[in-house]
Design a protein around this motif. Sequence first.
Motif, PDB file in Angstrom:
ATOM      1  N   GLY A 104      -3.052   9.584   6.382  1.00 26.26           N
ATOM      2  CA  GLY A 104      -4.465   9.374   6.673  1.00 26.26           C
ATOM      3  C   GLY A 104      -5.095  10.459   7.525  1.00 26.26           C
ATOM      4  N   ARG A 105      -6.280  10.146   8.034  1.00 22.78           N
ATOM      5  CA  ARG A 105      -7.000  11.068   8.915  1.00 22.78           C
ATOM      6  C   ARG A 105      -6.786  10.649  10.366  1.00 22.78           C
ATOM      7  N   PRO A 106      -6.523  11.583  11.261  1.00 19.66           N
ATOM      8  CA  PRO A 106      -6.276  11.217  12.658  1.00 19.66           C
ATOM      9  C   PRO A 106      -7.541  10.702  13.345  1.00 19.66           C
ATOM     10  N   ALA A 107      -7.338   9.799  14.289  1.00 13.68           N
ATOM     11  CA  ALA A 107      -8.454   9.274  15.070  1.00 13.68           C
ATOM     12  C   ALA A 107      -8.887  10.318  16.097  1.00 13.68           C
ATOM     13  N   LEU A 147       0.843  -1.191   0.000  1.00  8.55           N
ATOM     14  CA  LEU A 147       0.000   0.000   0.000  1.00  8.55           C
ATOM     15  C   LEU A 147       0.881   1.245   0.000  1.00  8.55           C
ATOM     16  N   SER A 148       0.371   2.290  -0.611  1.00  7.28           N
ATOM     17  CA  SER A 148       1.074   3.567  -0.641  1.00  7.28           C
ATOM     18  C   SER A 148       0.456   4.510   0.390  1.00  7.28           C
ATOM     19  N   VAL A 149       1.233   5.505   0.769  1.00  6.12           N
ATOM     20  CA  VAL A 149       0.707   6.525   1.675  1.00  6.12           C
ATOM     21  C   VAL A 149      -0.540   7.169   1.069  1.00  6.12           C
ATOM     22  N   ASP A 156      -7.864   8.591   2.786  1.00  2.88           N
ATOM     23  CA  ASP A 156      -9.227   8.672   3.303  1.00  2.88           C
ATOM     24  C   ASP A 156      -9.472   7.724   4.481  1.00  2.88           C
ATOM     25  N   GLU A 157      -8.437   7.091   4.969  1.00  2.68           N
ATOM     26  CA  GLU A 157      -8.563   6.133   6.074  1.00  2.68           C
ATOM     27  C   GLU A 157      -8.228   6.801   7.411  1.00  2.68           C
ATOM     28  N   VAL A 158      -8.892   6.341   8.469  1.00  6.20           N
ATOM     29  CA  VAL A 158      -8.503   6.749   9.825  1.00  6.20           C
ATOM     30  C   VAL A 158      -7.277   5.924  10.206  1.00  6.20           C
ATOM     31  N   VAL A 159      -6.190   6.597  10.487  1.00  5.20           N
ATOM     32  CA  VAL A 159      -4.935   5.915  10.850  1.00  5.20           C
ATOM     33  C   VAL A 159      -4.638   6.206  12.313  1.00  5.20           C
ATOM     34  N   LEU A 160      -4.572   5.174  13.109  1.00  7.75           N
ATOM     35  CA  LEU A 160      -4.312   5.300  14.548  1.00  7.75           C
ATOM     36  C   LEU A 160      -2.841   5.638  14.798  1.00  7.75           C
ATOM     37  N   HIS A 161      -2.620   6.501  15.765  1.00  6.27           N
ATOM     38  CA  HIS A 161      -1.270   6.949  16.096  1.00  6.27           C
ATOM     39  C   HIS A 161      -1.060   6.799  17.604  1.00  6.27           C
ATOM     40  N   PRO A 162      -0.632   5.619  18.082  1.00  7.91           N
ATOM     41  CA  PRO A 162      -0.503   5.383  19.522  1.00  7.91           C
ATOM     42  C   PRO A 162       0.565   6.258  20.162  1.00  7.91           C
ATOM     43  N   LEU A 163       0.431   6.433  21.467  1.00  9.80           N
ATOM     44  CA  LEU A 163       1.373   7.285  22.201  1.00  9.80           C
ATOM     45  C   LEU A 163       2.780   6.692  22.243  1.00  9.80           C
TER      46      LEU A 163
END
Length: 321
Positions: A120-123, A95-97, A102-109
Amino acid sequence: MTGSEVPPSFRLAYVPGMTPTKWVRIWNERLAGVPLTLVAVTAAEAADALRDGDADAALLRLPVDRADLSAIPLYTETTVVVIPKDHVGAAVEELSVADLADEVVLHPLDDTLEWERPPGRPAFERPATTADAVELVAAGVGLLVVPQSLARLYHRKDLTYRPLTAPDEEPSAAGPESALSGPSVPGSRVALSWPEARTTDLVEEFIGIVRGRTVNSTRGPKKAPVAQEAAGRPTRGGGGAARGASAGGSKSGGTKSGETKGGGPRSGARSGGAKGGARTGGGTGAGGGRSAKGAKGGRSTGGGKGSGKGTAKRGRPGRAS
């Protein structure tokens, strides 16, 4: 061993996803008398474990504070996207960036990837840990971008992952010198780290192992040379007793040289002694004669067994006077 002496040991911390099995096996082969203890820590705890003395070294992900910690980069992990198995992205090999726009991309601490701009879009809310984020992906809340080792570590039957690539380098309308159309994909850099003030011999040993040094590497710990005398070998150039005994005994004053060869190495092979007598007139037996045994007998005694004087050459019988 007294009560105050502590046997040597080595403590290696490692963050989730690290697999130090190969290096631990080599350590146990080379330093069987020094136990290696593995200490599992979180990514946030790794640096403090080194500073507090809870570990001698650690396998972690960069960056680390180089003010008091040393680090050797080992390799860079592949970055992947964790997705549900029924996601449309599971049908392709990577997959490419741009595919995540248009996807929600999770960004853990506890994310270890250094994003200039996450894809992507932030959660609505950031998960506390990567493990929590994986659970949210399974629940259909969003996708997750992590190093490949973490995707394997938190593998689930209902999830899969695909390598993430950067977008094609297409210049924008501002010209070729402008920024690319999308964010690049950072890689997770794995390193061996340790407190700079505690670079011990055991730390150096482990550095050599992870760098692939052999046991006989010149950069490894130096060993005391083995003395030649301890192995029973004479030193060169000294003219020692062993060499002198060999030269002066067996070849000059012993049976073979003193009697047979005339007192010197090969000096009397054809002029004196038993061998010489057979050719120049020295008696070889009671009646002289050409007997080979007589010649050999002269070699062993040096003067012949009989009293007759031989006058003929080539070992012919001598006449008694």
